[in-house]
Scaffold this active site. Sequence first.
Site, PDB file in Angstrom:
ATOM      1  N   CYS A 201       0.803  -1.228   0.000  1.00  0.00           N
ATOM      2  CA  CYS A 201       0.000   0.000   0.000  1.00  0.00           C
ATOM      3  C   CYS A 201       0.834   1.275   0.000  1.00  0.00           C
ATOM      4  O   CYS A 201       0.283   2.370  -0.185  1.00  0.00           O
ATOM      5  CB  CYS A 201      -0.942   0.007   1.194  1.00  0.00           C
ATOM      6  SG  CYS A 201      -0.101  -0.020   2.801  1.00  0.00           S
ATOM      7  N   GLY A 202       2.144   1.168   0.211  1.00  0.00           N
ATOM      8  CA  GLY A 202       2.959   2.370   0.234  1.00  0.00           C
ATOM      9  C   GLY A 202       2.528   3.327   1.321  1.00  0.00           C
ATOM     10  O   GLY A 202       2.220   2.934   2.454  1.00  0.00           O
ATOM     11  N   TRP A 203       2.468   4.608   0.964  1.00  0.00           N
ATOM     12  CA  TRP A 203       2.051   5.634   1.922  1.00  0.00           C
ATOM     13  C   TRP A 203       0.544   5.899   1.852  1.00  0.00           C
ATOM     14  O   TRP A 203       0.065   6.917   2.317  1.00  0.00           O
ATOM     15  CB  TRP A 203       2.822   6.925   1.668  1.00  0.00           C
ATOM     16  CG  TRP A 203       4.288   6.797   1.943  1.00  0.00           C
ATOM     17  CD1 TRP A 203       4.924   6.932   3.145  1.00  0.00           C
ATOM     18  CD2 TRP A 203       5.325   6.504   0.999  1.00  0.00           C
ATOM     19  NE1 TRP A 203       6.270   6.737   3.009  1.00  0.00           N
ATOM     20  CE2 TRP A 203       6.547   6.478   1.697  1.00  0.00           C
ATOM     21  CE3 TRP A 203       5.335   6.269  -0.387  1.00  0.00           C
ATOM     22  CZ2 TRP A 203       7.760   6.217   1.076  1.00  0.00           C
ATOM     23  CZ3 TRP A 203       6.554   6.005  -1.005  1.00  0.00           C
ATOM     24  CH2 TRP A 203       7.750   5.985  -0.276  1.00  0.00           C
ATOM     25  N   GLY A 204      -0.188   4.957   1.249  1.00  0.00           N
ATOM     26  CA  GLY A 204      -1.642   5.008   1.294  1.00  0.00           C
ATOM     27  C   GLY A 204      -2.318   5.787   0.194  1.00  0.00           C
ATOM     28  O   GLY A 204      -3.502   6.103   0.313  1.00  0.00           O
ATOM     29  N   GLN A 227       6.421   3.513   6.155  1.00  0.00           N
ATOM     30  CA  GLN A 227       5.308   3.788   5.269  1.00  0.00           C
ATOM     31  C   GLN A 227       3.978   3.657   6.007  1.00  0.00           C
ATOM     32  O   GLN A 227       3.087   4.501   5.868  1.00  0.00           O
ATOM     33  CB  GLN A 227       5.319   2.834   4.078  1.00  0.00           C
ATOM     34  CG  GLN A 227       6.324   3.166   3.003  1.00  0.00           C
ATOM     35  CD  GLN A 227       6.141   2.307   1.767  1.00  0.00           C
ATOM     36  OE1 GLN A 227       5.683   1.163   1.841  1.00  0.00           O
ATOM     37  NE2 GLN A 227       6.495   2.850   0.619  1.00  0.00           N
ATOM     38  N   CYS A 390      16.899   4.257 -15.061  1.00  0.00           N
ATOM     39  CA  CYS A 390      15.529   3.746 -15.239  1.00  0.00           C
ATOM     40  C   CYS A 390      14.768   4.589 -16.263  1.00  0.00           C
ATOM     41  O   CYS A 390      14.034   4.056 -17.106  1.00  0.00           O
ATOM     42  CB  CYS A 390      14.789   3.744 -13.906  1.00  0.00           C
ATOM     43  SG  CYS A 390      15.354   2.469 -12.761  1.00  0.00           S
TER      44      CYS A 390
END
Length: 410
Positions: A201-204, A227, A390
């Site tokens: 979910c990461g930071w939401g 996180q 990248c």
Amino acid sequence: MQHVSSVSRLLLPGFWFDQQAAQVLFESLVRAKLPRTLDIRLPDGSSTTFGPQPTQNPVRLAVHRWEVFRRVLWEQDIGAGETYGEGWWDTNDLVGLCRMLLRSQELWTAPSWARALFRLVHWVRWKSQRNSLRGSQTNIAYHYDLSNEFYRLFLDETLTYSCAWFHNEETSLAEAQRAKLDYACHQLQLQPGQRVLDIGCGWGSFALHAATHYGVEVHGISLSRKQLQLARERAAEAGLGDRCRFDYVDYRNVQGTYDHVVSIEMFEAVGHEYYRHFFKAVDRCLRPGGRFFLQTITIPDQRYDRYRKEFDFIKKHIFPGGLLASLARILETTKQHTQLRLLAMRDIGTHYAPTLHEWRQRFLAALPQVRALGFDTRFARLWEFYLASCEAAFAERHIGDAQLLFERQS
């Protein structure tokens, strides 16, 4: 104090090896048919030029140590990234140079004994990065628990750390991220009151967007404690604490049934040997008729088997345990081990180059703040190389970014 890789300490030193490596690399640049002029200034002050006739926008490379050529030839992107981190070379266009290296690297022919020694030296470290239950915790913490303040410096206000979707050149990064999140919600056909599992979910950002605009309940899981802490704070500040729940849980240990499941660029942390475990977990948690939205960075299937057995700069310095996805293996795994049926798929990899460009520009502008957080110059240059390489890979269509929509069959 300079950092010298374990490979370099073991490989035979000497000017002759550096000269030979330079010659091999120069020959590959001649055959690569570069789209732009490349001017190289050598450590002795002399210069050499490759590519078409001099243009108004040449890529300029200043090599400060001859050893750079040997490190790049024998260790490829690890050698290029580490020597850049040490300040052994500089360029006016890091992305442009990385694009040239991608176009020419298949033409490099390093000594077989050097490549074998390189693989041997890194084998133990590579094998220690397996994404077991314990290994995943260590690998995720290495990257995502650096500092919430660090990531705030270059991500947009949504704190979304994945490929955005730009409608046009005027679209801001935040708008592009919200467009991507909204697309995922539309694909899932979210309805008020439904329960959604967000794996990685990461930071939401997805949870907050879906709960705010679609009235769903989201259970986000992550193996990054920092996180999770910030995600909970953001949910509370938005008044969504009753609809957004965030827990420290591995996907293999998730319990319960959900109307839908989403996972946005977490799959790269699963690993080849755990594909079956991941998709069986999704299948187990998803109600019949429920949808699963997966976004993941991909590598062409033709290169996947060789790539997954290699150790590279990203795996060593940025994402330990990381592995880009094979679409063929994803589809084969879901076919053999789940009731998931593919409904739709698209590649948004062309949108990742501008996403990374935005991150890199913000990162470079925030270098004083990066150092104020305690990160040294070598760290900053390694991260600059990561973001630039990248960006180059996506710009060259060397890798992609796929959005897949599945439905669990009854």
